[in-house]
Design a protein around this motif. Structure first.
Motif, PDB file in Angstrom:
ATOM      1  N   PHE A  16      -2.945   9.246   2.612  1.00 13.17           N
ATOM      2  CA  PHE A  16      -3.236   7.920   3.159  1.00 13.17           C
ATOM      3  C   PHE A  16      -2.547   7.715   4.503  1.00 13.17           C
ATOM      4  O   PHE A  16      -3.170   7.270   5.481  1.00 13.17           O
ATOM      5  CB  PHE A  16      -2.789   6.836   2.178  1.00 13.17           C
ATOM      6  CG  PHE A  16      -2.848   5.456   2.741  1.00 13.17           C
ATOM      7  CD1 PHE A  16      -4.042   4.762   2.819  1.00 13.17           C
ATOM      8  CD2 PHE A  16      -1.690   4.826   3.208  1.00 13.17           C
ATOM      9  CE1 PHE A  16      -4.103   3.475   3.360  1.00 13.17           C
ATOM     10  CE2 PHE A  16      -1.743   3.550   3.746  1.00 13.17           C
ATOM     11  CZ  PHE A  16      -2.946   2.872   3.823  1.00 13.17           C
ATOM     12  N   THR A 127       1.276   3.216  -4.724  1.00 13.84           N
ATOM     13  CA  THR A 127       0.181   3.982  -5.300  1.00 13.84           C
ATOM     14  C   THR A 127       0.205   3.878  -6.819  1.00 13.84           C
ATOM     15  O   THR A 127       1.232   3.561  -7.423  1.00 13.84           O
ATOM     16  CB  THR A 127       0.258   5.459  -4.885  1.00 13.84           C
ATOM     17  OG1 THR A 127       1.506   6.012  -5.320  1.00 13.84           O
ATOM     18  CG2 THR A 127       0.140   5.606  -3.380  1.00 13.84           C
ATOM     19  N   HIS A 174      -8.366   3.931  -0.585  1.00 11.18           N
ATOM     20  CA  HIS A 174      -7.801   4.197   0.733  1.00 11.18           C
ATOM     21  C   HIS A 174      -8.606   3.573   1.874  1.00 11.18           C
ATOM     22  O   HIS A 174      -8.026   3.062   2.840  1.00 11.18           O
ATOM     23  CB  HIS A 174      -7.673   5.698   0.962  1.00 11.18           C
ATOM     24  CG  HIS A 174      -6.580   6.330   0.157  1.00 11.18           C
ATOM     25  ND1 HIS A 174      -6.050   7.566   0.453  1.00 11.18           N
ATOM     26  CD2 HIS A 174      -5.905   5.902  -0.936  1.00 11.18           C
ATOM     27  CE1 HIS A 174      -5.105   7.871  -0.423  1.00 11.18           C
ATOM     28  NE2 HIS A 174      -5.012   6.879  -1.277  1.00 11.18           N
TER      29      HIS A 174
END
Length: 215
Positions: A16, A127, A174
């Motif tokens: 990311f 995350t 993302h």
């Protein structure tokens, strides 16, 4: 501006941040990336993953802080692969894995450091573990799926316990997160009134710490 990503291993943090950095550089924004310090700690002989100790956690946190401070001198945007609270979550996961009780005094010292430094993060992204995603082989990682789950759990618990507001970053989210991060960054950089003062006369306020968790 500083954006920090936290979460258990192999959940897309580095991927990311790499995509976000590329997009920012295409717009000619100076970017510095503070990389995950786990590999560096491992190279110099510090215990990591489920072997974490208070000392190795303190090293990662203080090393991360000093690296971020240096990056602030040279970049418009600093992207942090594992913000400071992440190390505390991993330490608590290691203690749980070893079935050891934490020393409240030592935990409190690490907590205060995490709270104080997180005030400098404009955005924190956490995350989320997707068990179907395999563990990557590009870094020294633990292949024990139980510890991976413990790290996911304890990183989240640290953020909630310390009141560090954050946005959830799912493995398949993302694209949306990058669009939102770019809008936040460009809006902040274009608005002089939103700039922080880092001198001793003013305590920087925390955008991240006072936000409610999204997602």
């Amino acid at each position: 501006m500083t954006i920090a990503v936290v979460g258990t291993h192999s959940t897309g943090k580095t991927t990311f941040l790499s995509r976000l950095a590329d997009d920012l550089r295409r717009d000619r924004i100076e970017v510095a990336v503070v990389e995950d310090l786990g590999s560096q700690a491992h190279r110099i002989g510090l215990p990591i993953l489920y072997h974490h100790t208070w000392a190795s956690t303190l090293w990662i946190m203080t090393r991360g802080i000093s690296t971020e401070l240096e990056a602030w001198l040279h970049a418009d945007v600093v992207l942090v692969d594992r913000g400071v609270p992440d190390a505390l979550g991993y330490y608590e996961a290691a203690l749980a894995y070893q079935q050891r009780q934490p020393d409240p005094r030592l935990i409190q010292r690490l907590e205060q450091m995490a709270i104080d430094h997180s005030r400098h993060y404009d955005q924190v992204l956490r995350t989320v573990l997707n068990p179907e995603v395999p563990i990557g082989s590009d870094k020294p990682r633990d292949t024990d799926l139980r510890f991976r789950e413990l790290a996911d759990k304890h990183v989240a618990e640290v953020l909630h316990r310390l009141g560090i507001g954050h946005d959830v970053l799912p493995f398949d989210g993302h694209d949306r997160a990058i669009v939102e991060a770019l809008a936040l960054i460009k809006g902040r950089l274009e608005d002089p009134a939103a700039e922080f003062s880092w001198d001793d006369s003013e305590e920087p306020t925390s955008v991240a710490v006072h936000r409610l968790e999204a997602g």
